[in-house]
Motif scaffolding. Structure first.
Motif, short mmCIF file in Angstrom:
data_model
loop_
_atom_site.label_atom_id
_atom_site.label_comp_id
_atom_site.label_asym_id
_atom_site.label_seq_id
_atom_site.Cartn_x
_atom_site.Cartn_y
_atom_site.Cartn_z
N UNK A 18 0.83 -1.21 0.00
CA UNK A 18 0.00 0.00 0.00
C UNK A 18 0.86 1.25 0.00
N UNK A 19 1.94 1.24 0.78
CA UNK A 19 2.82 2.40 0.83
C UNK A 19 3.57 2.58 -0.49
N UNK A 20 3.93 1.48 -1.13
CA UNK A 20 4.59 1.58 -2.44
C UNK A 20 3.63 2.18 -3.46
N UNK A 21 2.37 1.72 -3.43
CA UNK A 21 1.38 2.25 -4.38
C UNK A 21 1.11 3.73 -4.15
N UNK A 22 0.98 4.16 -2.87
CA UNK A 22 0.72 5.57 -2.58
C UNK A 22 1.91 6.45 -2.97
N UNK A 23 3.13 5.93 -2.83
CA UNK A 23 4.31 6.70 -3.22
C UNK A 23 4.35 6.90 -4.73
N UNK A 24 4.00 5.87 -5.49
CA UNK A 24 3.97 6.01 -6.95
C UNK A 24 2.86 6.96 -7.39
N UNK A 25 1.70 6.94 -6.70
CA UNK A 25 0.62 7.87 -7.04
C UNK A 25 1.04 9.31 -6.75
N UNK A 26 1.80 9.51 -5.69
CA UNK A 26 2.28 10.86 -5.38
C UNK A 26 3.18 11.39 -6.48
N UNK A 61 5.89 6.85 1.79
CA UNK A 61 4.99 7.80 2.44
C UNK A 61 4.98 7.65 3.96
N UNK A 62 5.17 6.43 4.47
CA UNK A 62 5.16 6.22 5.91
C UNK A 62 6.53 6.43 6.54
N UNK A 63 7.50 6.87 5.78
CA UNK A 63 8.84 7.14 6.31
C UNK A 63 9.81 5.98 6.19
N UNK A 64 9.40 4.86 5.61
CA UNK A 64 10.30 3.72 5.45
C UNK A 64 11.38 4.07 4.43
N UNK A 65 12.63 3.94 4.85
CA UNK A 65 13.74 4.27 3.95
C UNK A 65 13.98 3.12 2.98
#
Length: 347
Positions: A18-26, A61-65
């Motif tokens: 989910x975080x990978x998908x939201x980062x790509x949408x951003x 998006x959640x801060x994961x490096x």
């Protein structure tokens, strides 16, 4: 163009889809992504601008490096060219002259001018320009992996955990002692498992060709082959070894030769050698010059003794003109008598 980018968490754990998908949408990128077994994500790019944006990402998006890198194998391809005109040239020289064609690696394959080229593109070109020549290319399809321990396709002997088997008949015994007919472990045909006549070898080559041409994983290529080929041959089930660690060496696999048992026949004792007769030496003490008369022998012995005694006296007291000892007489005067005579003469 870099087409595949790899996202991997710096902490080593799996990434949240989910975080990978939201980062790509951003970023405004609608690209396909695929997650690997280790939790990494492969993102397919459609342009060079998308590649630069995805490579510049350092956190989700959640801060994961994350660490973004180009995929080590999917962004390149390999092809084979045959050009006898350059068979005597050095590989480094060929690589230097073909850099403008996108070649990043050259490896010779034989002495007939066949070379394996590594290109920095996703799909190999149909032809490549080598100087003034336009040479056609062929896709490079690697050979199937065959284990030299259990003789089954799909892995090597370095990672094998199966019991060592005979290459000839496929049973679990020493290959040097096998006298049976060849039997393949993979298809049960009358040939060795290393033969190219084996249908399993043809099957594995077709799967590898699908991996190269369609650029998909081995699991996906095998599933596709199963759907299109109902006569798919399933790998045989083998007895795994109840141990961990690397595969055994050749010395451990070969059984030790047993010493032959001694024969149980009674052994006849050897006859003792007969002692040789002792030879006693006979010494002849007789003198050939002596006479048979005992009186003459006694006189001769006495005469010799007197002569020896006289020589001894002369050595002790010196020689004298008047001899007190008569060789013909048996009587002998002692040194005391000689001393008395000397004292009388002095008076």
């Amino acid at each position: 163009m870099t087409k595949y980018v790899l996202w991997k968490a710096t902490s080593g754990g799996p990434l949240d889809p989910f975080e990978v998908g939201s980062t790509l949408e951003t970023l405004g990128i609608e690209s396909e992504a695929k997650q690997l077994k280790g939790g990494e994500f492969i993102i397919q790019c459609e342009s060079q601008e998308q590649t630069k944006e995805i490579l510049a990402v350092t956190a989700l998006q959640d801060g994961t490096k994350v660490r973004a890198t180009t995929h080590p194998t999917l962004n390149g391809c390999k092809c084979i060219v045959r050009c006898p005109a350059i068979k005597n040239r050095n590989e480094a020289d060929i690589l230097d002259r073909l850099k403008q064609e996108g070649v990043v690696g050259v490896q010779g394959m034989g002495r007939n001018g066949t070379f394996l080229l590594t290109l920095a593109v996703n799909t190999p070109p149909l032809t490549i320009k080598i100087g003034a020549l336009r040479v056609p290319t062929a896709p490079f399809v690697p050979r199937p992996l065959l284990c030299k321990q259990c003789f089954v396709y799909g892995h090597t002997n370095k990672v094998c955990r199966n019991r060592p088997a005979c290459q000839i008949c496929g049973k679990y015994h020493d290959q040097k002692q096998c006298r049976k007919r060849p039997t393949c472990r993979n298809c049960e045909g009358g040939h060795l498992p290393t033969s190219r006549l084996c249908p399993v070898w043809t099957q594995e080559m077709a799967i590898n060709e699908t991996i190269v041409t369609k650029r998909i994983s081995g699991k996906e290529a095998r599933e596709e082959y199963k759907r299109t080929n109902p006569d798919y041959i399933t790998p045989p089930k083998l007895d795994t070894m109840a141990r961990k660690g690397p595969s055994p060496s050749v010395k451990e696999r070969t059984p030790k030769r047993m010493k032959p048992e001694p024969s149980k026949r009674p052994v006849k004792p050897k006859p003792k050698p007969k002692p040789e007769p002792r030879l006693e030496a006979s010494i002849d003490l007789t003198d050939d010059n002596t006479t048979e008369d005992p009186e003459a022998q006694e006189k001769d012995f006495t005469r010799k003794a007197i002569a020896d005694y006289k020589v001894a006296l002369e050595a002790i007291y010196g020689s004298s003109d008047d001899s007190d000892t008569d060789m013909g007489d048996i009587s002998v005067k002692t040194p005391a008598v000689q001393k008395k005579k000397k004292t009388k003469a002095s008076k």
